[in-house]
Design a protein around this motif. Structure first.
Motif, PDB file in Angstrom:
ATOM      1  N   ARG A   1       0.802  -1.226   0.000  1.00 32.99           N
ATOM      2  CA  ARG A   1       0.000   0.000   0.000  1.00 32.99           C
ATOM      3  C   ARG A   1       0.833   1.274   0.000  1.00 32.99           C
ATOM      4  N   ALA A   2       2.124   1.177  -0.327  1.00 35.10           N
ATOM      5  CA  ALA A   2       2.943   2.382  -0.423  1.00 35.10           C
ATOM      6  C   ALA A   2       2.720   3.116  -1.736  1.00 35.10           C
TER       7      ALA A   2
ATOM      8  N   ASP B   1       5.054   4.170   3.289  1.00 35.74           N
ATOM      9  CA  ASP B   1       3.810   4.741   3.812  1.00 35.74           C
ATOM     10  C   ASP B   1       4.028   5.143   5.270  1.00 35.74           C
TER      11      ASP B   1
ATOM     12  N   GLY C   1       0.818   5.891   7.316  1.00 34.40           N
ATOM     13  CA  GLY C   1       0.101   4.708   7.754  1.00 34.40           C
ATOM     14  C   GLY C   1       0.714   4.108   9.000  1.00 34.40           C
TER      15      GLY C   1
ATOM     16  N   THR D   1       5.198   8.542   0.845  1.00 33.77           N
ATOM     17  CA  THR D   1       4.104   8.716  -0.102  1.00 33.77           C
ATOM     18  C   THR D   1       2.871   9.310   0.577  1.00 33.77           C
ATOM     19  N   LYS D   2       1.873   9.610  -0.243  1.00 34.36           N
ATOM     20  CA  LYS D   2       0.581  10.138   0.212  1.00 34.36           C
ATOM     21  C   LYS D   2       0.729  11.495   0.900  1.00 34.36           C
TER      22      LYS D   2
ATOM     23  N   ASN E   1      -8.758   7.349   3.809  1.00 36.83           N
ATOM     24  CA  ASN E   1      -8.505   6.805   2.481  1.00 36.83           C
ATOM     25  C   ASN E   1      -9.294   7.592   1.444  1.00 36.83           C
TER      26      ASN E   1
END
Length: 455
Positions: free
Chosen positions: A27-28, A268, A271, A319-320, A424
Motif C-alpha cells: 500500500r505504499a 507509507d 500509515g 508517499t501520500k 482513504n
C-alpha cells in the motif's frame, strides 16, 4: 498513449539504458508511482522541476517493447485508465515482477552537441514487491535463528495467538505433510493479518505474494521454537527454509535486483504513524534492512553476486503527501529522514547518493482550512472511497522527529500526547490540459534526482 511514431527512428543498438527499480511495502503506492511517472514523462506540462523538461532538451518520450521477453509487462495503459478514467479508482497492487521501457529523445549537450544531433536514452522501469526485498535478511540466518527472531517479534501481533495454539501439543519427532501445511497456513494467515494492521517486517515475503509457487514445499514451513530443534519436523522445515533461500531468494536477486542502476523505495510513513509506535519502529527496522541490499562492497554472497556493480542513487519517498496540508510536508520528510538516518549514512559512505522526500505520485486532494473550537486547522479535502466529499485534518506532526522515534524505540504501546488519524481518499476526477500528465506533488523533483543527471 502508446508506442509512438518515433519507435524505430534514431535508435541504435548502443543507446544507453538506465534500469530504475521501484519497490516499497504494501500500500505504499508502487503501481500509482510508476503509472504517473511514465504519464508525466510523456506529457510533461507538470514536470517543472525536471530540468530537461523545463528547458526543452527532453523532446519526446514513448513506450517500447520491454527488453526482457520472460518478464511480464507493467500494464501501464490499464492502470492509467483506472486512475484518470471517467470513474477513477486505485489500481491493483504489485503481485510480481514487471517491467516497462520508456525511450526518451534528447538534445545532445556540450561542445559537440550540434554535430552529433539528438540522442536516445532508454529508461527500463522494474517493479517488484517490497516484501520480496525483505527476504534478503534471511540469507544470513539459519532456520533456528530466523525462528527465534520471528517468534519473539510476533508477540502481540494479530494472529500470533492462533499460531501458538497450532504449535501446542505437536510431536516434534514426527513429520507429516498435513501438519506442515496446517502450520504454514496458520503462519501465513498471521503474516497477512500483521500486514493489514500496519506491520512492515513480515517474512518470508513470498508467503504473502506466492504467485505460481503457492502450495510448493519451499513455501510450506513455519518458525519452530527451540524445544523442537532435535526433531524430524524441525529437520524438514530447516531443509525447506534453505531451499527457499537458494531457489527463491537468490534467483530473484541474481536475475532482477543485481541489474538495477537507480532505486526508489516508497514508504507509507503516515500509515505507520497512524498504527502507533510499534509499527513505526518495525518500519524503521525494515527500511534499514532494505537499504543493506544496496550497500556496494557488502561482505558475503550479495557482494559476490553484484561484483563491482553499484546502485548509484537511492530515493526514499514518504508517499501520500496529499493527505497532509503542505505546511506539514517538511515535517513528514524529516521523520522519514530520521527513520533512515543510520542506514542512509552507511549507503552514503559506500558511494551511493541517497535522498528523502515527501511526494504524492497522484494528487487526490485539494488544500482547505477547517474551523474547530474556534481554531483554524490546515486540512485537505477529497473524495472518499464511497464517493462522499470530506475535509480532513489528520493531526499535527511533531517538529522534532524524536518525539515519534524515541517512544517507538522504547517500545511504547501508543502515542502519549497525540492522535494521528488517516483517511482513504479515492482518485479525483480530472480534466487535464493538453500536454499535462496527472497531478502530483514533487514527482518532478523525484524524477530529477533519479534520472536528471543523465538527461
Amino acid at each position: 498513449m502508446g508506442i509512438g511514431s518515433d519507435l524505430l527512428a534514431g535508435i541504435g543498438l548502443g543507446d544507453p539504458v538506465i534500469r530504475l527499480g521501484v519497490t516499497g511495502l504494501s500500500r505504499a503506492g508502487k503501481t500509482v508511482f510508476i503509472t504517473s511517472l511514465v504519464a508525466n514523462l510523456m506529457d510533461r506540462g507538470r514536470m517543472h522541476a525536471l530540468r530537461a523538461a523545463a528547458d526543452g532538451s527532453l523532446k519526446t518520450a514513448w513506450l517500447q517493447p520491454q527488453p526482457d521477453d520472460t518478464v511480464p509487462r507493467f500494464d501501464f495503459e490499464r492502470h492509467l485508465v483506472a486512475l484518470t478514467g471517467p470513474e477513477p479508482h486505485w489500481p491493483e497492487g504489485t503481485r510480481h515482477v514487471s517491467q516497462l521501457r520508456l525511450s526518451l529523445r534528447l538534445d545532445s549537450r556540450g561542445l559537440l552537441g550540434g554535430l552529433t544531433g539528438p540522442r536516445t536514452l532508454h529508461l527500463d522501469i522494474v517493479d517488484y514487491p517490497g516484501e520480496w526485498l525483505l527476504d534478503l535478511r534471511l540469507m544470513e540466518k539459519d532456520f533456528s535463528e530466523w525462528s527465534a527472531e520471528v517468534l519473539d517479534r510476533m508477540q502481540g501481533r494479530p494472529g500470533a495467538a492462533d499460531y501458538q495454539a497450532a504449535l501446542n501439543g505437536l510431536d516434534g519427532d514426527r513429520f507429516d505433510e498435513p501438519t506442515a501445511q496446517r502450520l504454514a497456513e496458520t503462519y501465513t494467515a498471521h503474516l497477512h493479518a500483521a500486514r493489514e494492521a500496519g506491520w512492515s517486517d513480515c517474512t518470508p515475503g513470498r508467503f504473502l505474494i506466492p504467485g505460481e509457487m503457492e502450495g510448493s514445499p519451499a513455501l510450506t514451513f513455519a518458525p519452530l521454537p527451540a524445544p523442537f530443534a532435535d526433531g524430524r519436523l524441525h529437520k524438514e522445515f530447516r531443509r525447506r527454509f534453505d531451499a527457499y533461500k537458494s531457489r527463491v531468494v537468490k534467483p530473484f536477486f541474481r536475475e532482477h535486483f543485481a541489474r538495477i542502476d537507480r532505486q526508489v523505495v516508497l514508504v507509507d510513513v503516515l500509515g505507520a504513524i497512524h498504527q502507533g509506535p510499534r509499527a513505526v519502529e518495525d518500519m524503521r527496522r525494515a527500511m534499514a534492512d532494505v537499504l543493506t541490499a544496496f550497500r556496494p562492497g557488502r561482505a558475503g554472497w550479495l557482494a559476490q553476486l553484484l561484483g563491482t556493480r553499484r546502485v548509484e542513487r537511492i530515493l526514499f519517498t514518504a508517499t501520500k503527501a496529499d493527505h497532509l496540508h503542505h505546511v506539514q510536508h517538511n515535517r513528514l520528510t524529516a521523520i522519514l529522514s530520521a527513520m533512515l538516518r543510520e542506514a542512509r549514512d552507511r549507503a552514503d559512505f559506500s558511494g551511493a547518493r541517497t535522498e528523502a522526500m515527501s511526494i504524492a505520485a497522484l494528487r487526490a486532494t485539494t488544500e482547505d482550512v477547517i474551523r474547530q473550537d474556534g481554531t483554524e486547522l490546515p486540512a485537505v479535502r477529497g473524495r472518499l472511497l464511497d464517493g462522499r466529499q470530506a475535509a480532513f485534518y489528520p493531526g499535527e506532526l511533531p517538529a522534532d522527529p524524536a518525539a515519534l522515534l524515541h517512544p517507538a524505540r522504547d517500545g511504547a504501546e501508543r502515542w502519549l500526547d497525540a492522535d494521528y488519524a488517516i483517511m482513504n481518499f479515492a482518485p479525483a476526477p480530472m480534466t487535464a490540459r493538453p500536454g499535462d500528465g496527472p497531478p502530483h506533488i514533487r514527482l518532478d523533483r523525484a524524477a530529477e534526482f533519479l534520472i536528471g543527471d543523465r538527461l
